[in-house]
Design a protein around this motif. Structure first.
Motif, PDB file in Angstrom:
ATOM      1  N   ASN A 236       0.823  -1.209   0.000  1.00 30.92           N
ATOM      2  CA  ASN A 236       0.000   0.000   0.000  1.00 30.92           C
ATOM      3  C   ASN A 236       0.860   1.264   0.000  1.00 30.92           C
ATOM      4  OD1 ASN A 236       1.088  -0.237   2.510  1.00 30.92           O
ATOM      5  ND2 ASN A 236      -0.814   0.142   3.647  1.00 30.92           N
ATOM      6  N   TRP A 242       0.859   0.623  -5.046  1.00 27.61           N
ATOM      7  CA  TRP A 242      -0.505   0.818  -5.546  1.00 27.61           C
ATOM      8  C   TRP A 242      -0.772  -0.109  -6.726  1.00 27.61           C
ATOM      9  CZ3 TRP A 242      -3.177   2.041  -9.925  1.00 27.61           C
ATOM     10  CH2 TRP A 242      -4.466   2.540  -9.782  1.00 27.61           C
ATOM     11  N   SER A 245      -0.940  -3.833  -5.478  1.00 29.65           N
ATOM     12  CA  SER A 245      -2.128  -4.183  -4.715  1.00 29.65           C
ATOM     13  C   SER A 245      -3.374  -4.221  -5.586  1.00 29.65           C
ATOM     14  CB  SER A 245      -2.319  -3.194  -3.558  1.00 29.65           C
ATOM     15  OG  SER A 245      -2.528  -1.872  -4.049  1.00 29.65           O
TER      16      SER A 245
END
Length: 531
Positions: A236, A242, A245
């Protein structure tokens, strides 16, 4: 004569020369073969007509991102500002009456394909053109209208050629990364090929560690170097986190405006990141890692495009499979290595006076192989063979191996056959095919004597010649049941005495060089696979 009549006469007098200029200029553009050639011809003609002090032509496939096709008389910073301005301008609808826009110091002329919805293909910016004579202005606009078609066709051809080149690059990259089963080499090839094909200033590859649940920087290309390897990011955290995930690619046109950007990396490496293209590597539903490319080259605005994203996604899919295969291969090699260690330990248990001998010989042989410039595959085979060079002694009686006195002729014959016996033992093991021949020849003399006889000089495999010297040095420098260990000087003397007859003189020379420099310490099996 009235003033308006006089003006009309002057205008009429200019028209014929302008028509001739227009015809010649359009012909020059038509003779050029490439986008850059046509653009350069357009810019030269426009500057000569208007007296502009400089200019640039921006062309591309999308209305929000342009390449600099031609430029002259302008500073790089000025061109960058123009690119930003043009990217934000309404080239499709602006200048409906004059087909031109003005910015302080510049005249902007869009190139657009006309229709119900005019489609911009680029623009020309002229600096210092001043206020144009009506005839000159009309001629310039007519010139822009006439050259937009050949420019558009050239852009279309170049776009097709670039797309084909990218696809070829992708296929080449896929073949190259799938041709190696060395993890470090695979990831190095992936990022260097991705940066080259997509034209990025730099790039990085991060691998996902399922134990720590973090992305670890493994290799950087073009910026950051070794410094970047000290970083890892959570799923995260940052742009890479980003992307990992959410498992989808991302284009960040300006990292300064993106809160996800992990600035600590730039601060640590000193590399200025402006834009990022980032995609996940996924195979069989498993996250392998993330590829990031930094700072698009060759575009006025420095932005990565949707085409770049699609291409990198394709490369990432290939990369994920290649990395997984390399990891599997590494695990198989580790299993093989464990088997080899078990065999070597079985031999040590049979002959306690030589315990650790095979491991030491492997370390010395690897140091020699490095010093002689052997590649990773050759070094790996040499280390395998060095570990197993005496495996044939399993077929020799312990009474003979541990006899404190001199051996009889029959006993010597039994001991000398251990190289051939070892090669036979290793025969069924496919992955030891190259190592098997080194075991067979490691007691062959350089002058043709030894076991097996008849093979001499460089006809003896280099790996076998290396192991022969490493084996002899360890035997000399170790205590044996029948004698004490020799001193360093005594070892050097005996090796030099046998150089050119029993052993390869060059290998002896390199071992003594390493010995004198204190670089012959036993390295054990660390780095045996794939380095």
């Amino acid at each position: 004569m009235r003033r308006d009549e006089a003006e009309e006469g002057r205008t009429t007098g200019k028209t014929a020369p302008m028509n001739a200029w227009l015809l010649a200029a359009v012909r020059r553009v038509g003779r050029a073969k490439t986008v850059k050639g046509k653009s350069a011809a357009v810019l030269r003609s426009a500057r000569s007509l208007t007296g502009a002090s400089g200019g640039a032509i921006f062309l591309g496939e999308a209305a929000t991102s342009w390449d600099v096709a031609a430029q002259s008389g302008l500073e790089p910073k000025t061109i960058d500002r123009l690119g930003t301005w043009i990217a934000s301008a309404d080239l499709a609808g602006a200048g409906a009456e004059t087909a031109a826009l003005r910015k302080p110091g510049f005249l902007l002329l869009p190139f657009r394909q006309e229709g119900r919805r005019p489609t911009p293909i680029g623009a020309m910016a002229l600096a210092g053109a001043g206020r144009l004579d009506p005839v000159v202005q009309r001629t310039l606009l007519e010139f822009v209208g006439l050259v937009r078609a050949p420019l558009g066709s050239a852009v279309d051809r170049a776009s097709l050629a670039r797309a084909l080149a990218m696809q070829r690059g992708l296929l080449k990259a896929a073949r190259k990364i799938n041709s190696s089963l060395d993890t470090e080499r695979v990831i190095g090839e992936i990022i260097s090929l991705a940066a080259r094909v997509i034209m990025a200033e730099a790039g990085a590859l991060l691998l996902y560690n399922p134990i720590s649940e973090r992305l670890e920087f493994k290799v950087a290309h073009g910026g950051g170097g070794e410094a970047v390897k000290s970083f890892s990011v959570a799923l995260n955290e940052g742009i890479a986190g980003w992307v990992a995930s959410r498992r989808r690619g991302l284009i960040v046109t300006d990292v300064r405006k993106d809160r996800r950007y992990y600035r600590e990396v730039s601060e640590k490496t000193g590399f200025e990141t402006r834009s990022i293209l980032s995609v996940p590597m996924i195979t069989k539903g498993r996250l392998i890692g993330v590829i990031e490319l930094l700072n698009k080259k060759g575009r006025a605005d420095g932005r990565f495009t949707k085409a770049d994203l699609d291409l990198l996604n394709g490369l990432a899919a290939q990369a994920a499979v290649a990395i997984e295969n390399a990891g599997l291969y590494r695990r198989i090699q580790d299993l093989y290595l464990s088997t080899i260690r078990s065999l070597a330990e079985a031999l040590d248990a049979k002959d306690p006076y030589t315990r650790g001998h095979s491991d030491r010989v492997a370390g010395y042989a690897d140091a020699l192989a490095r010093h002689l410039g052997c590649g990773a595959k050759e070094r790996r085979d040499i280390r395998y063979a060095a570990l197993l060079h005496d495996i044939g002694k399993i077929g020799v009686s312990e009474a003979i191996l541990n006899k404190p006195g001199s051996l009889s002729d029959a006993e010597l014959t039994a001991v000398r056959r251990h190289a051939e016996i070892g090669a036979t033992i290793l025969g069924p093991v496919d992955f030891l095919g190259e190592a098997r021949e080194l075991v067979r020849h490691h007691h062959g003399w350089f002058d043709g004597h030894g076991q097996p006889g008849g093979t001499r000089g460089e006809a003896i495999p280099l790996g076998a010649r290396i192991i022969a010297v490493a084996d002899a040095f360890d035997a000399m420098s170790s205590d044996r049941v029948y004698r004490r260990a020799l001193t360093k000087d005594e070892c050097r003397e005996r090796l030099l005495r046998g150089a050119g007859t029993q052993w390869d003189g060059l290998v002896v020379e390199r071992l003594i060089d390493l010995l004198d420099r204190g670089l012959l310490g036993n390295r054990g099996l660390s780095g045996a696979i794939g380095d």
